[in-house]
Design a protein around this motif. Sequence first.
Motif, PDB file in Angstrom:
ATOM      1  N   GLY A  34      10.552 -32.151  19.939  1.00 23.13           N
ATOM      2  CA  GLY A  34      11.261 -30.901  19.692  1.00 23.13           C
ATOM      3  C   GLY A  34      10.659 -29.742  20.472  1.00 23.13           C
ATOM      4  O   GLY A  34      11.380 -28.924  21.053  1.00 23.13           O
ATOM      5  N   VAL A  35       9.336 -29.693  20.526  1.00 23.14           N
ATOM      6  CA  VAL A  35       8.653 -28.636  21.282  1.00 23.14           C
ATOM      7  C   VAL A  35       8.947 -28.785  22.773  1.00 23.14           C
ATOM      8  O   VAL A  35       9.171 -27.791  23.473  1.00 23.14           O
ATOM      9  N   GLY A  76       9.011 -31.294  30.639  1.00 20.36           N
ATOM     10  CA  GLY A  76       9.305 -32.697  30.941  1.00 20.36           C
ATOM     11  C   GLY A  76      10.745 -33.084  30.692  1.00 20.36           C
ATOM     12  O   GLY A  76      11.153 -34.204  30.998  1.00 20.36           O
ATOM     13  N   VAL A  77      11.503 -32.205  30.080  1.00 22.39           N
ATOM     14  CA  VAL A  77      12.927 -32.416  29.803  1.00 22.39           C
ATOM     15  C   VAL A  77      13.637 -31.083  30.039  1.00 22.39           C
ATOM     16  O   VAL A  77      13.000 -30.035  30.021  1.00 22.39           O
ATOM     17  N   PRO A  78      14.941 -31.111  30.240  1.00 21.01           N
ATOM     18  CA  PRO A  78      15.650 -29.834  30.384  1.00 21.01           C
ATOM     19  C   PRO A  78      15.556 -29.023  29.080  1.00 21.01           C
ATOM     20  O   PRO A  78      15.625 -29.594  27.995  1.00 21.01           O
TER      21      PRO A  78
END
Length: 150
Positions: free
Chosen positions: A7-8, A15-17
């Motif tokens: 979630g953070v 590391g993710v959009p």
Amino acid sequence: EAMVNLGVCYEEGRGVPLDLSKSVTWFKLAAKGNTEYPNGVRDAQHNLGACYMDGQGVRKDKVLACGWFKRAAKNGQAESQHNLAKHYFFGSGVRRHLRKAAYWFLQSARQGCPEAQLEIGMRYVVGSGLQRDPEKGLRWIQKAEQGNVT
């Protein structure tokens, strides 16, 4: 706890959009609990409270924010204890209740939160929500100063 970390990552775009709605989804999954954490993960509960407070990934809702802060506070999350105390003190999202505010400031202060130490010190000095005790108040204020809060 992995769900909180994910979630953070979505909340900060690490590391993710960046995707605040996915962040909230993961916080909710962790906050509600499972067999390993039957009371939910307190940091997820705190993060959800912050999301509802600020309207990040969800519609801004002080009542829901306070509900999540309360769950996290009961699970021992010091920052949520401090946040909940402020909401009780000001009557934001909950009915104003000085005794409950003092109780949660004290819980957070005992865990070392300097802001809460300053607040509980001031509550003791003026007798707001608890028995007036200026000496005890001064000791808490001095602890807060050691944490660089004035």
